[in-house]
Structure formats: structure tokens, C-alpha cells
Enzyme design. Sequence first.
Site, mmCIF file in Angstrom:
data_model
loop_
_atom_site.group_PDB
_atom_site.id
_atom_site.type_symbol
_atom_site.label_atom_id
_atom_site.label_comp_id
_atom_site.label_asym_id
_atom_site.label_seq_id
_atom_site.Cartn_x
_atom_site.Cartn_y
_atom_site.Cartn_z
ATOM 1 N N CYS A 89 32.383 -26.006 -25.995
ATOM 2 C CA CYS A 89 31.950 -24.608 -26.018
ATOM 3 C C CYS A 89 32.941 -23.676 -26.708
ATOM 4 C CB CYS A 89 31.679 -24.111 -24.603
ATOM 5 S SG CYS A 89 30.296 -24.954 -23.806
ATOM 6 N N GLN A 154 28.434 -30.193 -15.603
ATOM 7 C CA GLN A 154 28.987 -28.847 -15.513
ATOM 8 C C GLN A 154 28.290 -28.003 -14.443
ATOM 9 O OE1 GLN A 154 29.506 -26.633 -19.109
ATOM 10 N NE2 GLN A 154 30.564 -28.289 -20.180
ATOM 11 N N ARG A 210 16.561 -9.345 -21.321
ATOM 12 C CA ARG A 210 15.400 -8.799 -20.600
ATOM 13 C C ARG A 210 15.644 -7.340 -20.225
ATOM 14 N NH1 ARG A 210 12.016 -12.867 -18.346
ATOM 15 N NH2 ARG A 210 12.825 -14.980 -18.696
ATOM 16 N N GLU A 211 14.620 -6.531 -20.413
ATOM 17 C CA GLU A 211 14.727 -5.128 -20.033
ATOM 18 C C GLU A 211 14.778 -4.976 -18.518
ATOM 19 O OE1 GLU A 211 12.534 -0.818 -20.887
ATOM 20 O OE2 GLU A 211 11.544 -2.687 -21.480
ATOM 21 N N SER A 239 23.871 -19.603 -18.388
ATOM 22 C CA SER A 239 23.592 -19.234 -19.779
ATOM 23 C C SER A 239 22.299 -19.867 -20.271
ATOM 24 C CB SER A 239 24.752 -19.666 -20.675
ATOM 25 O OG SER A 239 24.973 -21.067 -20.596
ATOM 26 N N HIS A 340 23.647 -18.985 -25.240
ATOM 27 C CA HIS A 340 24.900 -19.679 -25.557
ATOM 28 C C HIS A 340 24.625 -20.818 -26.540
ATOM 29 C CE1 HIS A 340 28.629 -21.727 -25.308
ATOM 30 N NE2 HIS A 340 28.478 -22.343 -24.141
ATOM 31 N N CYS A 370 35.285 -20.989 -21.253
ATOM 32 C CA CYS A 370 35.438 -22.205 -20.461
ATOM 33 C C CYS A 370 34.846 -23.368 -21.256
ATOM 34 C CB CYS A 370 34.777 -22.065 -19.104
ATOM 35 S SG CYS A 370 32.992 -21.733 -19.155
ATOM 36 N N GLY A 372 33.961 -27.792 -21.386
ATOM 37 C CA GLY A 372 33.740 -29.035 -20.668
ATOM 38 C C GLY A 372 34.944 -29.957 -20.682
#
Length: 384
Positions: A89, A154, A210-211, A239, A340, A370, A372
Site C-alpha cells: 500500500c 489484514q 457519499r453525500e 477503504s 484505495h 500502513c 501489509g
Amino acid sequence: MNQAVILEAVRTPFGRRGGWWAETRPDSLLADTVHALLARAGLPGDKVEDLIAGCVSQAGEQGANIGRLAAMLAGLPERVPGVALNRMCGSSQQAVHFGAQAIAAGDMRYVVAGGVESMSRVPMFLDVTLGQSEFRGFESLNPALLARYPLIHQIESAERIASQWGLSQADMDAWARESHARAWAAASAGLHAELLPGPAQAARRDEGIRETTDAARMAAMAPAMRAPGEGGVTAANASQLADGAAAVLLGDKDAALADGLRPRARFLARVAVGSDPVMQLTGVIPAAQQALARAGLALEDIDWIEINEAFASVVLAWQRELGADLTRVNPWGGAIAHGHPLGATGAGLMAKMLAGLEATEGELGMQLMCIGHGMATATIIQRV
């Protein structure tokens, strides 16, 4: 040593898996992003000396060194090399570190560092499941490694973090709702100067935000890996799988000024750490501590903190451990809202953080990822 600076930083809108970018090849997506980066910066392609690309699932359309392929697709001169790297990541944040280090060492004057991930077209774990019908946990890893470290998914690590730091599902859901609210507000206000146009000139926002969010519906969601009532990590407070690309133009300060370019930020600290491979997502704690120590700063000095929301538990545990002011953490929302795209997120958050510092007239920013297997990356930049 030479001084490495950030000259420009852009990202695509992050699209949902199966959404906006599902019909776009990842090598083309990265190439288009690099082309747009150089056009926005006003730097000719023949000035670039390397293209460093982060990408996690390096297989299929993301195999065969996507860094070099994107350089060729972007129309850079043949003499410009390219490389792909995988620090999971943190890949494209690490790409930025490597590029800055090459410039600081005097090896190069201009580097494009970025990354890409199409989780629609190249399924996660494809690089470890080739020849298998499906992903089967950690069976492809060396048995000797598994005998030494009882590696887990994870999601289970995120659950253990929540347990250790006393985080309930309600706590994590609340942060997830805040992430969406902040992301929607920033997008609605047109604050994302780092964003390139989306597909078909769509609004410059990320597809997954999202609203409004439904607290009751979130609370009713079952844990992703544990039995109901035995965990709190759900799809709503983790995520989103996403597609996207990002790129950062790095340069030697003196060379950039001589070429009429304006440095926008400089590096105060670059850190990569290892941490417990089983808990695996707690490395952001020592990474932040090391970065602050190297820069000679306190957490209170940082104006903007961008920490990847792989899981809400990671952000909240980090905050409880270090005592950070959450109003300075992911002010425009995070990966729970915008997604992500693994290999692209590091450079994407760097671009977002720089845009945020400029929009708020902040000076210092810290980015954390972060990673893995128990790792983390951290960067502190100073706006100039």
C-alpha cells in the site's frame, strides 16, 4: 546534498471497482496521468530522467514493468527509463521517496514518481494466485515463513487493533461517516486542485464519496471476517476497492529555478519502518514518531495529516496512541470515502495533501501509510 522539491502533483479521480475506470487499461491510465502532470508543470518530457511507478498486483495488464510501459505510452523519449516497485500500500509513496533520494544524491535532476492500480481489471492478489483457481489465503507463501509468523488477513489485523485500543464498531462507523462528510464537502466546494478531469469530463470528485450515510444501516452490517457480535470491522468502515493513478514531479531546486519552474514543497523527513507482521497495520505509530524526530518537530506543529484509511481502526488507534487533533487528520476525507487504489494511493495522498496545504495556507504536512506484512511509510513536507 542537492535539495529535492515537489514541482507538481496530480491524481485521477478515484473510481469504484467496476466503475468509472473499469474500461481503461492501467498502463494507459498511468500514462495519461504522467502526460497531464508534465503539461500542467510545463516541463518537456526530455527533461525527465526516470519514471518510478508503484503498483501492487504486478500481473496481467499491470505486469511487464508498468513504469517503463507508461513512459513509452506517455510519449516520453526512449532514453527515459521506467521501473515498477511494490511496497504494497505504500508503493507510490515509496516511489516519491526513491525519486527524491536520487535527486538529493545528485544522480538526477527531474523524476516522475507515482503509481497506478486497476482493481477492476487486475484483481487484488493476482500476482500470487496465477495458476490457481482462486486466492487461497497464504498457501503460496513459504511454509518456513508461516512457521515463524502466523500471518493473518489484514481485516483480522484491523479487528485486533480495534480490540487492543478499545474501539467499538460505533467508533469506527462514526469515523467512516465523518470521512464521507469531509470528502463530500471538499468536493462540493471545488477544493481538489490536484484532481484531473474524470471520465467524460465528469465532476472533479471521487466516485465513491457519499453525500449522506445511514448510521443505522452501517450499524447493522455484519463484520467482514468474524461472526456477528464478535467484531466491528465492516465494509462500511474500511477503504473501498478502487481504480486510479497519481503522479508527482520531483526536481532539483536549483535546476528547477533555472528552468523557470516554481518549487511548491520540500522534504523534511522520509521514513520507512517495519513493525509486527501479525498486527501488521500499526507501523504508522513508529513511522510518525521517527519522521517527527528526524524533522525536529512535534505533532502539534503539523498543519495537515494525511493517514491512509485502510481501516478506521488504524486511524483511530494511531490517534489514541499519539493524541493527534482529529480536525487536522484527513481534513478532506480519506480512503473510506474516496477509495484505495493500492499502488496509486501514496502519490495520490501526497498530491491531495499539497493541495490542502495550499488551500488552507498551511506550512507543514505529514503523510502516513500502513502496509501489509508489518510496514509503514511516512513523509513530512514543508510548503515553500
